[in-house]
Motif scaffolding. Structure first.
Motif, PDB file in Angstrom:
ATOM      1  N   ILE A 197       0.846  -1.157  -0.072  1.00  0.00           N
ATOM      2  CA  ILE A 197      -0.152  -0.179  -0.051  1.00  0.00           C
ATOM      3  C   ILE A 197       0.997   1.333  -0.033  1.00  0.00           C
ATOM      4  O   ILE A 197       1.893   1.387   0.602  1.00  0.00           O
ATOM      5  CB  ILE A 197      -0.850   0.205   1.224  1.00  0.00           C
ATOM      6  N   LEU A 198       0.620   2.164  -0.794  1.00  0.00           N
ATOM      7  CA  LEU A 198       1.111   3.526  -0.939  1.00  0.00           C
ATOM      8  C   LEU A 198       0.322   4.625  -0.112  1.00  0.00           C
ATOM      9  O   LEU A 198      -0.901   4.544  -0.204  1.00  0.00           O
ATOM     10  CB  LEU A 198       1.155   4.133  -2.403  1.00  0.00           C
ATOM     11  N   VAL A 199       1.066   5.278   0.888  1.00  0.00           N
ATOM     12  CA  VAL A 199       0.318   6.071   1.599  1.00  0.00           C
ATOM     13  C   VAL A 199       1.246   7.486   1.488  1.00  0.00           C
ATOM     14  O   VAL A 199       2.273   7.819   1.891  1.00  0.00           O
ATOM     15  CB  VAL A 199       0.751   5.708   3.357  1.00  0.00           C
ATOM     16  N   LEU A 200       0.421   8.417   0.744  1.00  0.00           N
ATOM     17  CA  LEU A 200       1.148   9.488   0.317  1.00  0.00           C
ATOM     18  C   LEU A 200       0.601  10.727   1.306  1.00  0.00           C
ATOM     19  O   LEU A 200      -0.628  10.773   1.613  1.00  0.00           O
ATOM     20  CB  LEU A 200       0.654  10.002  -0.975  1.00  0.00           C
ATOM     21  N   GLY A 201       1.477  11.588   1.904  1.00  0.00           N
ATOM     22  CA  GLY A 201       1.198  12.311   2.908  1.00  0.00           C
ATOM     23  C   GLY A 201       1.274  11.602   4.370  1.00  0.00           C
ATOM     24  O   GLY A 201       0.381  11.880   5.094  1.00  0.00           O
ATOM     25  N   ALA A 202       2.385  10.610   4.710  1.00  0.00           N
ATOM     26  CA  ALA A 202       2.501   9.916   5.750  1.00  0.00           C
ATOM     27  C   ALA A 202       2.530  10.437   7.029  1.00  0.00           C
ATOM     28  O   ALA A 202       2.170   9.970   8.088  1.00  0.00           O
ATOM     29  CB  ALA A 202       3.598   8.988   5.574  1.00  0.00           C
ATOM     30  N   GLY A 203       2.857  11.871   6.979  1.00  0.00           N
ATOM     31  CA  GLY A 203       2.976  12.525   8.189  1.00  0.00           C
ATOM     32  C   GLY A 203       3.908  12.094   9.233  1.00  0.00           C
ATOM     33  O   GLY A 203       4.880  11.173   9.181  1.00  0.00           O
ATOM     34  N   SER A 217      -1.549  -6.765   9.469  1.00  0.00           N
ATOM     35  CA  SER A 217       0.097  -6.925   9.774  1.00  0.00           C
ATOM     36  C   SER A 217       0.675  -7.777   8.731  1.00  0.00           C
ATOM     37  O   SER A 217       2.008  -7.987   8.722  1.00  0.00           O
ATOM     38  CB  SER A 217       0.228  -7.782  11.119  1.00  0.00           C
ATOM     39  N   ALA A 218      -0.094  -8.179   7.522  1.00  0.00           N
ATOM     40  CA  ALA A 218       0.643  -8.899   6.477  1.00  0.00           C
ATOM     41  C   ALA A 218       0.779  -8.036   5.353  1.00  0.00           C
ATOM     42  O   ALA A 218       1.455  -8.226   4.429  1.00  0.00           O
ATOM     43  CB  ALA A 218      -0.033 -10.021   6.001  1.00  0.00           C
ATOM     44  N   TRP A 219       0.401  -6.753   5.440  1.00  0.00           N
ATOM     45  CA  TRP A 219       0.603  -5.659   4.396  1.00  0.00           C
ATOM     46  C   TRP A 219       1.876  -5.032   4.680  1.00  0.00           C
ATOM     47  O   TRP A 219       2.391  -5.069   5.761  1.00  0.00           O
ATOM     48  CB  TRP A 219      -0.601  -4.609   4.395  1.00  0.00           C
ATOM     49  N   HIS A 220       2.478  -4.606   3.594  1.00  0.00           N
ATOM     50  CA  HIS A 220       3.635  -3.758   3.640  1.00  0.00           C
ATOM     51  C   HIS A 220       3.314  -2.392   3.203  1.00  0.00           C
ATOM     52  O   HIS A 220       2.551  -2.256   2.106  1.00  0.00           O
ATOM     53  CB  HIS A 220       4.771  -4.377   2.929  1.00  0.00           C
ATOM     54  N   PHE A 221       3.958  -1.375   3.565  1.00  0.00           N
ATOM     55  CA  PHE A 221       3.497   0.148   3.185  1.00  0.00           C
ATOM     56  C   PHE A 221       4.905   0.900   2.779  1.00  0.00           C
ATOM     57  O   PHE A 221       5.884   0.541   3.388  1.00  0.00           O
ATOM     58  CB  PHE A 221       3.102   0.773   4.483  1.00  0.00           C
ATOM     59  N   ASP A 222       4.612   1.845   1.763  1.00  0.00           N
ATOM     60  CA  ASP A 222       5.233   2.726   1.509  1.00  0.00           C
ATOM     61  C   ASP A 222       5.051   4.069   1.669  1.00  0.00           C
ATOM     62  O   ASP A 222       3.692   4.466   1.022  1.00  0.00           O
ATOM     63  CB  ASP A 222       5.834   2.831  -0.140  1.00  0.00           C
ATOM     64  N   GLY A 223       5.599   4.750   2.786  1.00  0.00           N
ATOM     65  CA  GLY A 223       4.904   6.194   3.369  1.00  0.00           C
ATOM     66  C   GLY A 223       5.747   7.238   2.652  1.00  0.00           C
ATOM     67  O   GLY A 223       7.162   7.348   2.773  1.00  0.00           O
ATOM     68  N   LEU A 239       7.464  -3.177   8.576  1.00  0.00           N
ATOM     69  CA  LEU A 239       6.395  -3.214   7.618  1.00  0.00           C
ATOM     70  C   LEU A 239       6.503  -1.865   6.845  1.00  0.00           C
ATOM     71  O   LEU A 239       5.582  -2.081   5.775  1.00  0.00           O
ATOM     72  CB  LEU A 239       4.869  -3.336   8.380  1.00  0.00           C
ATOM     73  N   VAL A 240       7.074  -0.775   7.082  1.00  0.00           N
ATOM     74  CA  VAL A 240       7.130   0.446   6.246  1.00  0.00           C
ATOM     75  C   VAL A 240       8.549   0.781   5.973  1.00  0.00           C
ATOM     76  O   VAL A 240       9.444   0.711   6.493  1.00  0.00           O
ATOM     77  CB  VAL A 240       6.501   1.546   7.295  1.00  0.00           C
ATOM     78  N   ALA A 255      -3.872   2.570  -2.511  1.00  0.00           N
ATOM     79  CA  ALA A 255      -3.208   3.729  -2.037  1.00  0.00           C
ATOM     80  C   ALA A 255      -4.201   4.850  -1.165  1.00  0.00           C
ATOM     81  O   ALA A 255      -5.380   4.509  -1.335  1.00  0.00           O
ATOM     82  CB  ALA A 255      -2.749   4.658  -3.181  1.00  0.00           C
ATOM     83  N   THR A 256      -3.710   5.527  -0.266  1.00  0.00           N
ATOM     84  CA  THR A 256      -4.295   6.660   0.463  1.00  0.00           C
ATOM     85  C   THR A 256      -3.756   7.920   0.492  1.00  0.00           C
ATOM     86  O   THR A 256      -2.217   7.985   0.107  1.00  0.00           O
ATOM     87  CB  THR A 256      -4.354   6.229   1.982  1.00  0.00           C
TER      88      THR A 256
END
Length: 192
Positions: A13-19, A32-38, A59-60, A78-79
């Protein structure tokens, strides 16, 4: 929940504006099985995100910058929460197009930000309502009222119709409003 409707069990999952990482932490706790790019332009906020994530940090992957600093993906979702209202329309459209390019076909995008009519007196009525709600929720009245001027001066806010039109122009389909509270709106859309 909206991402999980279409994302696989091992989603990226892409998290744009991860703050400061609160959103990333909530996602990692729920999936917990997902991986993220913030992605966030502030190094200080990304440092805070690392602290906030604590044991979930593995995970990130965090990236300093804007959408062009994000990996190309492809992502399963994405978010972009509380971010797009800072961007003028042309830059907002460009950002949405870049998110679209990074998603796998059929995958969702979730956005939420300030969105309300820009013409007077409707704009002022919605901003006053938003300030009154903030004050009723415990924000000091002076601060709540100060937000009216700050939003008017600093945010290139679009109407809900304009926001939906930009999502469509960026290539998204199945655009659905899922959240509406005073000046905040949220949509889920899908890359076809």
């Amino acid at each position: 929940m909206l991402l999980a409707e279409r994302a696989p069990a091992d989603a990226r999952i892409l998290v744009l504006g991860a703050g400061g990482g609160l959103e990333l932490k909530a996602f990692a706790e729920m999936q917990s099985a997902w991986h993220f790019d913030g992605v966030d332009p502030s190094a200080e906020m990304l440092d805070l995100a690392r602290t906030t994530l604590g044991p979930m940090t593995p995970l990130v992957r965090l990236h300093e910058g804007y959408i062009d600093s994000a990996p190309i993906g492809p992502f399963d979702g994405a978010t972009c929460l509380l971010t797009l209202h800072f961007l003028p329309p042309a830059e907002r459209l460009g950002t949405l197009k870049e998110i679209h390019l990074r998603l796998k076909p059929g995958c969702p995008l979730v956005v939420a930000h300030h969105s309300f009519p820009s013409e007077d007196p409707v704009r002022d009525r919605w901003l006053a309502r938003n300030a009154a709600f903030a004050a009723a929720s415990g924000v000091p009245m002076a601060q709540a009222e100060g937000s009216i001027a700050a939003i008017k001066e600093r945010l290139p806010v679009l109407s809900p119709q304009q926001d939906a039109d930009l999502l469509r122009e960026a290539g998204f389909t199945d655009i659905e409003l899922f959240y509406c509270a005073f000046t905040f709106k949220g949509w889920v859309a899908r890359r076809p």
